[in-house]
Design a protein around this motif. Structure first.
Motif, PDB file in Angstrom:
ATOM      1  N   TRP A 142      -0.720  30.987  28.555  1.00  0.00           N
ATOM      2  CA  TRP A 142      -0.141  32.315  28.686  1.00  0.00           C
ATOM      3  C   TRP A 142      -1.150  33.400  28.363  1.00  0.00           C
ATOM      4  O   TRP A 142      -2.130  33.184  27.674  1.00  0.00           O
ATOM      5  N   ASN A 143      -0.878  34.563  28.933  1.00  0.00           N
ATOM      6  CA  ASN A 143      -1.576  35.815  28.647  1.00  0.00           C
ATOM      7  C   ASN A 143      -0.455  36.839  28.533  1.00  0.00           C
ATOM      8  O   ASN A 143       0.059  37.323  29.540  1.00  0.00           O
ATOM      9  N   LEU A 144      -0.037  37.123  27.300  1.00  0.00           N
ATOM     10  CA  LEU A 144       1.167  37.919  27.067  1.00  0.00           C
ATOM     11  C   LEU A 144       0.892  39.089  26.132  1.00  0.00           C
ATOM     12  O   LEU A 144      -0.031  39.049  25.315  1.00  0.00           O
ATOM     13  N   ASN A 145       1.711  40.099  26.236  1.00  0.00           N
ATOM     14  CA  ASN A 145       1.640  41.260  25.359  1.00  0.00           C
ATOM     15  C   ASN A 145       2.574  41.008  24.177  1.00  0.00           C
ATOM     16  O   ASN A 145       3.786  40.949  24.358  1.00  0.00           O
ATOM     17  N   PRO A 146       2.035  40.853  22.950  1.00  0.00           N
ATOM     18  CA  PRO A 146       2.905  40.555  21.813  1.00  0.00           C
ATOM     19  C   PRO A 146       3.899  41.678  21.505  1.00  0.00           C
ATOM     20  O   PRO A 146       4.902  41.447  20.840  1.00  0.00           O
ATOM     21  N   GLY A 147       3.661  42.886  21.993  1.00  0.00           N
ATOM     22  CA  GLY A 147       4.612  43.973  21.817  1.00  0.00           C
ATOM     23  C   GLY A 147       5.835  43.822  22.701  1.00  0.00           C
ATOM     24  O   GLY A 147       6.883  44.397  22.439  1.00  0.00           O
ATOM     25  N   LEU A 148       5.710  43.023  23.768  1.00  0.00           N
ATOM     26  CA  LEU A 148       6.816  42.810  24.706  1.00  0.00           C
ATOM     27  C   LEU A 148       7.411  41.418  24.604  1.00  0.00           C
ATOM     28  O   LEU A 148       8.533  41.192  25.038  1.00  0.00           O
ATOM     29  N   THR A 149       6.642  40.470  24.093  1.00  0.00           N
ATOM     30  CA  THR A 149       7.068  39.066  24.047  1.00  0.00           C
ATOM     31  C   THR A 149       6.945  38.545  22.626  1.00  0.00           C
ATOM     32  O   THR A 149       5.882  38.640  22.024  1.00  0.00           O
ATOM     33  N   GLY A 150       8.026  37.973  22.112  1.00  0.00           N
ATOM     34  CA  GLY A 150       8.009  37.478  20.745  1.00  0.00           C
ATOM     35  C   GLY A 150       7.606  36.021  20.612  1.00  0.00           C
ATOM     36  O   GLY A 150       7.011  35.626  19.622  1.00  0.00           O
ATOM     37  N   ALA A 151       7.935  35.204  21.628  1.00  0.00           N
ATOM     38  CA  ALA A 151       7.652  33.773  21.517  1.00  0.00           C
ATOM     39  C   ALA A 151       7.624  33.118  22.893  1.00  0.00           C
ATOM     40  O   ALA A 151       8.206  33.626  23.851  1.00  0.00           O
ATOM     41  N   VAL A 152       6.954  31.980  22.956  1.00  0.00           N
ATOM     42  CA  VAL A 152       6.940  31.119  24.133  1.00  0.00           C
ATOM     43  C   VAL A 152       7.656  29.832  23.749  1.00  0.00           C
ATOM     44  O   VAL A 152       7.388  29.259  22.687  1.00  0.00           O
ATOM     45  N   SER A 153       8.582  29.393  24.596  1.00  0.00           N
ATOM     46  CA  SER A 153       9.293  28.131  24.370  1.00  0.00           C
ATOM     47  C   SER A 153       9.115  27.240  25.593  1.00  0.00           C
ATOM     48  O   SER A 153       9.052  27.732  26.721  1.00  0.00           O
ATOM     49  N   LEU A 154       9.052  25.947  25.356  1.00  0.00           N
ATOM     50  CA  LEU A 154       8.935  24.964  26.434  1.00  0.00           C
ATOM     51  C   LEU A 154      10.169  24.077  26.404  1.00  0.00           C
ATOM     52  O   LEU A 154      10.583  23.617  25.330  1.00  0.00           O
ATOM     53  N   PHE A 155      10.744  23.848  27.586  1.00  0.00           N
ATOM     54  CA  PHE A 155      11.965  23.053  27.705  1.00  0.00           C
ATOM     55  C   PHE A 155      11.761  21.948  28.732  1.00  0.00           C
ATOM     56  O   PHE A 155      11.005  22.095  29.684  1.00  0.00           O
ATOM     57  N   GLY A 156      12.490  20.865  28.541  1.00  0.00           N
ATOM     58  CA  GLY A 156      12.628  19.825  29.544  1.00  0.00           C
ATOM     59  C   GLY A 156      14.106  19.736  29.883  1.00  0.00           C
ATOM     60  O   GLY A 156      14.960  19.879  28.998  1.00  0.00           O
ATOM     61  N   TYR A 157      14.421  19.526  31.171  1.00  0.00           N
ATOM     62  CA  TYR A 157      15.844  19.434  31.540  1.00  0.00           C
ATOM     63  C   TYR A 157      16.028  18.651  32.829  1.00  0.00           C
ATOM     64  O   TYR A 157      15.094  18.464  33.613  1.00  0.00           O
TER      65      TYR A 157
END
Length: 188
Positions: free
Chosen positions: A77-92
């Motif tokens: 990822w390349n994210l703005n921490p002011g706009l994004t609080g966390a990254v989560s990964l899911f399997g489904y």
């Protein structure tokens, strides 16, 4: 000719022509006009299975059967921490009641278990959670990582161990079963 006459003549020549050229060539500046420059870089979030995209199981009635490989999953990822609080990964699984099927008999996601020792599930856990990604009762949260100024640009690699646990299931007919486990990341 006296000195006074020579100075007057030189001054007259300068005023008349020689010095006029330098006046005609004098620099003139206009007003200042501005151009605004704007640039942006979009936020990105990607997932890829870098190895082990096919996992084989030899099912055993009344027991757990481990997969022959543990898929390696890369999340970048390349994210703005002011706009994004966390990254989560899911399997489904799209259809939890038929995570694997032979066309007649289905193996539900309650019997498919995963663990990611570097993530949220350190022990084998069934794909029966209800999360923001995937259908109700058919997903599993694999990891959540807070996004800060330190890791706003990051890549992490994790191994997903899988097993089909038939310890509490009815007898599964002898057959070849196939299914698709979907892996998706979410930044919020």
């Amino acid at each position: 000719m006296n000195l006074r006459t020579i100075v007057r003549a030189a001054f007259a020549l300068c005023v008349a022509g020689f010095c006029a050229a330098s006046t005609a060539e004098a620099q003139i500046l206009s007003n200042i006009s501005n151009i605004t420059l704007n640039a942006s870089a979009a936020q990105t979030l990607t997932v890829s299975v870098t190895s082990g995209s096919t996992v084989n199981f030899t099912l055993a009635q009344g027991a757990a059967a481990a997969g022959d490989v543990s898929p390696a999953i890369s999340t970048s990822w390349n994210l703005n921490p002011g706009l994004t609080g966390a990254v989560s990964l899911f399997g489904y699984f799209n259809t939890p009641s038929a995570a694997l099927t032979d066309g007649t008999y289905d193996i539900a996601s309650t019997y498919v278990e995963g663990r990611m020792t570097t993530g949220a599930v350190a022990t084998y856990t069934a794909f029966t959670q209800t999360n923001a990604v995937g259908p109700a009762n058919g997903s599993l949260l694999l990891f959540t990582e807070a996004v800060t100024g330190v890791n706003k640009i990051n890549t992490r690699s994790d191994n997903l161990d899988l097993q089909i646990n038939l310890a509490a299931s009815p007898t599964v007919p002898a057959s070849a079963y196939t299914g698709t486990l979907r892996i998706q990341a979410r930044a919020l």
